[in-house]
Scaffold this active site. Sequence first.
Site, PDB file in Angstrom:
ATOM      1  N   ASP A  50       0.736  -1.084  -0.028  1.00  0.00           N
ATOM      2  CA  ASP A  50       0.089   0.059   0.043  1.00  0.00           C
ATOM      3  C   ASP A  50       0.877   1.262   0.222  1.00  0.00           C
ATOM      4  OD1 ASP A  50       0.747  -0.293   2.684  1.00  0.00           O
ATOM      5  OD2 ASP A  50      -1.224   0.030   3.518  1.00  0.00           O
ATOM      6  N   SER A  51       2.141   0.872  -0.114  1.00  0.00           N
ATOM      7  CA  SER A  51       3.128   2.139  -0.193  1.00  0.00           C
ATOM      8  C   SER A  51       2.965   2.856  -1.771  1.00  0.00           C
ATOM      9  CB  SER A  51       4.589   1.699  -0.287  1.00  0.00           C
ATOM     10  OG  SER A  51       4.817   0.570  -0.960  1.00  0.00           O
ATOM     11  N   ASP A  89      -0.969  -5.940  -0.203  1.00  0.00           N
ATOM     12  CA  ASP A  89      -1.334  -5.554   1.356  1.00  0.00           C
ATOM     13  C   ASP A  89      -2.632  -5.143   1.223  1.00  0.00           C
ATOM     14  OD1 ASP A  89       0.939  -5.231   2.739  1.00  0.00           O
ATOM     15  OD2 ASP A  89       1.473  -3.150   1.818  1.00  0.00           O
ATOM     16  N   LYS A 119      -1.092  -9.312   2.989  1.00  0.00           N
ATOM     17  CA  LYS A 119      -0.122  -8.835   3.969  1.00  0.00           C
ATOM     18  C   LYS A 119      -1.055  -8.007   4.912  1.00  0.00           C
ATOM     19  CE  LYS A 119       3.336  -6.019   3.778  1.00  0.00           C
ATOM     20  NZ  LYS A 119       2.964  -4.798   4.590  1.00  0.00           N
ATOM     21  N   GLU A 121      -1.020  -5.447   8.758  1.00  0.00           N
ATOM     22  CA  GLU A 121      -0.195  -4.917   9.982  1.00  0.00           C
ATOM     23  C   GLU A 121      -0.523  -4.866  11.293  1.00  0.00           C
ATOM     24  OE1 GLU A 121       0.388  -0.778   9.040  1.00  0.00           O
ATOM     25  OE2 GLU A 121       1.127  -0.902   6.776  1.00  0.00           O
ATOM     26  N   GLU A 189       9.635  -4.073  10.179  1.00  0.00           N
ATOM     27  CA  GLU A 189      10.108  -2.803   9.455  1.00  0.00           C
ATOM     28  C   GLU A 189      10.674  -1.675  10.750  1.00  0.00           C
ATOM     29  OE1 GLU A 189       7.258  -1.031   7.057  1.00  0.00           O
ATOM     30  OE2 GLU A 189       8.352   0.704   6.826  1.00  0.00           O
TER      31      GLU A 189
END
Length: 271
Positions: A50-51, A89, A119, A121, A189
């Site tokens: 999602d970057s 993501d 993925k 978070e 991260e």
Amino acid sequence: MSSERAPRAVTVRDIQNRKGGELIVAVTAYDALFGRLVDEAGVDIVLVGDSVGNVVAGFDSTLPVTLEQMIYHGAAVRRGVARALLAVDMPFLTYQVDEARAIENCGRVMQQTGADAVKIEGGSERIARTVERLVEIGIPVMGHIGFTPQSVNALGGHRVQGRDEDGAAMLAAQAKRLEQSGAFAVVLELVPAAVAGRITAQVSIPTIGIGAGAACDGQVLVLPDLLGLNEAFSPRFLKQYANLAGTVRDAVRAYGEDVRARRYPADEHSF
Ligand code: KIV
């Protein structure tokens, strides 16, 4: 008929089996063109991060990214990636509200992009239970702890996590809980190298680091950052393997000069 065989696709099980063995190489991609290039370069995991919100859409965080946008980019990358494992993501608010919505949204991503995994978070108890449910219904999940970009506001900016003893212990507990939930790997991260090393030794699933030192089971980088396309972003952990920003500017400048001087198109470019 060609006797060439299509390369065997990387599976979740292949990634799990790399724990403590050959290091895992992961990179992000956001479209079919770069998906194909990084796949041909032999990476193990392509992550549709999602970057995309930062590096493609120009937002200053990942928070505005929507499910529909991730599906669009995920499906595009899928059309370029034949071999690497493809993970997508899950964006902000698509899996945190409740389990039913998480299952529905992760299921949509799997169905509509053709991804191999999602993925998500966080390492809280609530997230771990959601991972358990997703894995139970057959959706492979990669975890992501340490600095989690969707919590940038709560974390007070892009900061290294787990610097003190309590923080490091919390990260280790989260990694173990995600392992227990069935996550097949976990991204660490912005974590001190020593802490990432301890976590890597304590869990049986591969750790994939970004800004987390050399002891992880693999590394992930954001593609435009490693290609040197994003000149404004040069954190300590990043190594730029090319200066494509300069290459792009030079190429487009040369094209402009040719057009203005009537050197392009030449006879060989004309019908
Ligand atoms: O969104 C992303 O690109 C990521 C990587 C930094 C791991 O989550």
